[in-house]
Design a protein around this motif. Structure first.
Motif, PDB file in Angstrom:
ATOM      1  N   SER A  23      -3.559  13.303   9.044  1.00 35.43           N
ATOM      2  CA  SER A  23      -4.265  14.520   9.453  1.00 35.43           C
ATOM      3  C   SER A  23      -3.502  15.689   8.844  1.00 35.43           C
ATOM      4  O   SER A  23      -2.527  15.491   8.123  1.00 35.43           O
ATOM      5  CB  SER A  23      -4.327  14.638  10.975  1.00 35.43           C
ATOM      6  OG  SER A  23      -3.040  14.853  11.506  1.00 35.43           O
ATOM      7  N   GLU A  41     -16.436   2.256  14.559  1.00 32.62           N
ATOM      8  CA  GLU A  41     -16.684   3.469  15.342  1.00 32.62           C
ATOM      9  C   GLU A  41     -15.423   4.327  15.431  1.00 32.62           C
ATOM     10  O   GLU A  41     -15.470   5.544  15.266  1.00 32.62           O
ATOM     11  CB  GLU A  41     -17.161   3.067  16.739  1.00 32.62           C
ATOM     12  CG  GLU A  41     -17.466   4.223  17.654  1.00 32.62           C
ATOM     13  CD  GLU A  41     -17.874   3.735  19.039  1.00 32.62           C
ATOM     14  OE1 GLU A  41     -17.436   4.364  20.018  1.00 32.62           O
ATOM     15  OE2 GLU A  41     -18.611   2.742  19.135  1.00 32.62           O
ATOM     16  N   PHE A  44     -14.757   5.908  12.008  1.00 36.66           N
ATOM     17  CA  PHE A  44     -15.714   6.991  11.785  1.00 36.66           C
ATOM     18  C   PHE A  44     -15.311   8.241  12.576  1.00 36.66           C
ATOM     19  O   PHE A  44     -15.364   9.354  12.049  1.00 36.66           O
ATOM     20  CB  PHE A  44     -17.128   6.541  12.177  1.00 36.66           C
ATOM     21  CG  PHE A  44     -18.155   7.618  11.984  1.00 36.66           C
ATOM     22  CD1 PHE A  44     -18.624   7.926  10.714  1.00 36.66           C
ATOM     23  CD2 PHE A  44     -18.633   8.345  13.066  1.00 36.66           C
ATOM     24  CE1 PHE A  44     -19.563   8.940  10.529  1.00 36.66           C
ATOM     25  CE2 PHE A  44     -19.571   9.352  12.889  1.00 36.66           C
ATOM     26  CZ  PHE A  44     -20.034   9.651  11.623  1.00 36.66           C
ATOM     27  N   MET A  45     -14.885   8.059  13.828  1.00 33.71           N
ATOM     28  CA  MET A  45     -14.473   9.207  14.650  1.00 33.71           C
ATOM     29  C   MET A  45     -13.256   9.897  14.036  1.00 33.71           C
ATOM     30  O   MET A  45     -13.178  11.127  14.031  1.00 33.71           O
ATOM     31  CB  MET A  45     -14.178   8.766  16.084  1.00 33.71           C
ATOM     32  CG  MET A  45     -15.425   8.419  16.853  1.00 33.71           C
ATOM     33  SD  MET A  45     -15.234   7.829  18.567  1.00 33.71           S
ATOM     34  CE  MET A  45     -13.533   7.732  18.876  1.00 33.71           C
ATOM     35  N   ILE A  47     -12.405   9.972  10.801  1.00 32.80           N
ATOM     36  CA  ILE A  47     -12.861  10.681   9.598  1.00 32.80           C
ATOM     37  C   ILE A  47     -13.639  11.931   9.977  1.00 32.80           C
ATOM     38  O   ILE A  47     -13.453  12.995   9.385  1.00 32.80           O
ATOM     39  CB  ILE A  47     -13.701   9.734   8.711  1.00 32.80           C
ATOM     40  CG1 ILE A  47     -12.802   8.638   8.135  1.00 32.80           C
ATOM     41  CG2 ILE A  47     -14.392  10.509   7.591  1.00 32.80           C
ATOM     42  CD1 ILE A  47     -13.546   7.514   7.457  1.00 32.80           C
ATOM     43  N   GLU A  48     -14.498  11.797  10.973  1.00 38.32           N
ATOM     44  CA  GLU A  48     -15.290  12.941  11.433  1.00 38.32           C
ATOM     45  C   GLU A  48     -14.408  14.076  11.948  1.00 38.32           C
ATOM     46  O   GLU A  48     -14.770  15.245  11.868  1.00 38.32           O
ATOM     47  CB  GLU A  48     -16.242  12.472  12.538  1.00 38.32           C
ATOM     48  CG  GLU A  48     -17.391  13.411  12.809  1.00 38.32           C
ATOM     49  CD  GLU A  48     -18.385  12.787  13.768  1.00 38.32           C
ATOM     50  OE1 GLU A  48     -17.973  12.358  14.875  1.00 38.32           O
ATOM     51  OE2 GLU A  48     -19.571  12.733  13.425  1.00 38.32           O
ATOM     52  N   ASN A  49     -13.223  13.736  12.458  1.00 41.54           N
ATOM     53  CA  ASN A  49     -12.284  14.737  12.957  1.00 41.54           C
ATOM     54  C   ASN A  49     -11.310  15.223  11.887  1.00 41.54           C
ATOM     55  O   ASN A  49     -10.299  15.857  12.195  1.00 41.54           O
ATOM     56  CB  ASN A  49     -11.514  14.185  14.160  1.00 41.54           C
ATOM     57  CG  ASN A  49     -12.373  14.145  15.396  1.00 41.54           C
ATOM     58  OD1 ASN A  49     -13.013  15.133  15.743  1.00 41.54           O
ATOM     59  ND2 ASN A  49     -12.420  13.005  16.058  1.00 41.54           N
ATOM     60  N   GLY A  50     -11.601  14.906  10.627  1.00 42.47           N
ATOM     61  CA  GLY A  50     -10.812  15.456   9.528  1.00 42.47           C
ATOM     62  C   GLY A  50      -9.646  14.614   9.067  1.00 42.47           C
ATOM     63  O   GLY A  50      -8.830  15.090   8.272  1.00 42.47           O
ATOM     64  N   CYS A  51      -9.541  13.378   9.519  1.00 41.55           N
ATOM     65  CA  CYS A  51      -8.439  12.512   9.091  1.00 41.55           C
ATOM     66  C   CYS A  51      -8.794  11.771   7.814  1.00 41.55           C
ATOM     67  O   CYS A  51      -9.951  11.488   7.542  1.00 41.55           O
ATOM     68  CB  CYS A  51      -8.117  11.482  10.177  1.00 41.55           C
ATOM     69  SG  CYS A  51      -7.482  12.201  11.691  1.00 41.55           S
ATOM     70  N   ARG A  52      -7.768  11.463   7.059  1.00 42.55           N
ATOM     71  CA  ARG A  52      -7.909  10.605   5.885  1.00 42.55           C
ATOM     72  C   ARG A  52      -7.448   9.221   6.317  1.00 42.55           C
ATOM     73  O   ARG A  52      -6.319   9.061   6.796  1.00 42.55           O
ATOM     74  CB  ARG A  52      -7.030  11.149   4.766  1.00 42.55           C
ATOM     75  CG  ARG A  52      -7.111  10.378   3.499  1.00 42.55           C
ATOM     76  CD  ARG A  52      -6.303  11.068   2.423  1.00 42.55           C
ATOM     77  NE  ARG A  52      -6.257  10.194   1.254  1.00 42.55           N
ATOM     78  CZ  ARG A  52      -5.353  10.277   0.316  1.00 42.55           C
ATOM     79  NH1 ARG A  52      -4.424  11.206   0.384  1.00 42.55           N
ATOM     80  NH2 ARG A  52      -5.370   9.457  -0.692  1.00 42.55           N
TER      81      ARG A  52
END
Length: 88
Positions: A23, A41, A44-45, A47-52
Motif C-alpha cells: 500500500s 474476494e 479484489f477488496m 486492490i479496490e482499496n489501492g493495494c498492489r
C-alpha cells in the motif's frame, strides 16, 4: 475447459497461496488459505482499496524481514491469513 467456461467450486475446496501486498505506507506478506472464491474476494477488496497485490513463494515469505506477525482465522469458507508486516 475453454477460456469462457466457468469453473464450479465445491463448498469444501481449499486454495493456498502467498501474496505480497503493498500500500502507500506499508508492505506485508500474506500466507492465505481458504475457499478460492473467498480468496478472490479478499484480493479484489485489497486492490479496490489501492493495494498492489502480487503472488509470491513460500521462500520469499519465509525470508521476508518483518517487525510483527498477525494471524486471523475466520469460518471454513473464509480466509486464514498469517501476515508479516514490514517495519517502516
Amino acid at each position: 475447459m475453454s477460456a469462457t467456461s466457468e469453473y464450479i467450486y465445491n463448498e469444501n475446496d481449499i486454495q493456498h497461496m502467498f501474496l505480497q501486498v503493498e500500500s502507500s505506507d506499508s508492505i506485508c506478506m500474506l500466507n492465505v488459505a481458504g475457499h478460492p472464491l473467498r480468496i478472490r474476494e479478499v484480493i479484489f477488496m485489497m486492490i479496490e482499496n489501492g493495494c498492489r497485490v502480487m503472488k509470491t513463494t513460500a521462500d520469499a515469505y519465509n525470508v521476508f524481514m518483518f517487525d510483527k506477525e498477525v494471524t486471523e482465522v475466520y469460518d471454513y469458507l473464509s480466509t486464514i491469513i498469517k501476515a508479516r508486516f514490514l517495519k517502516d
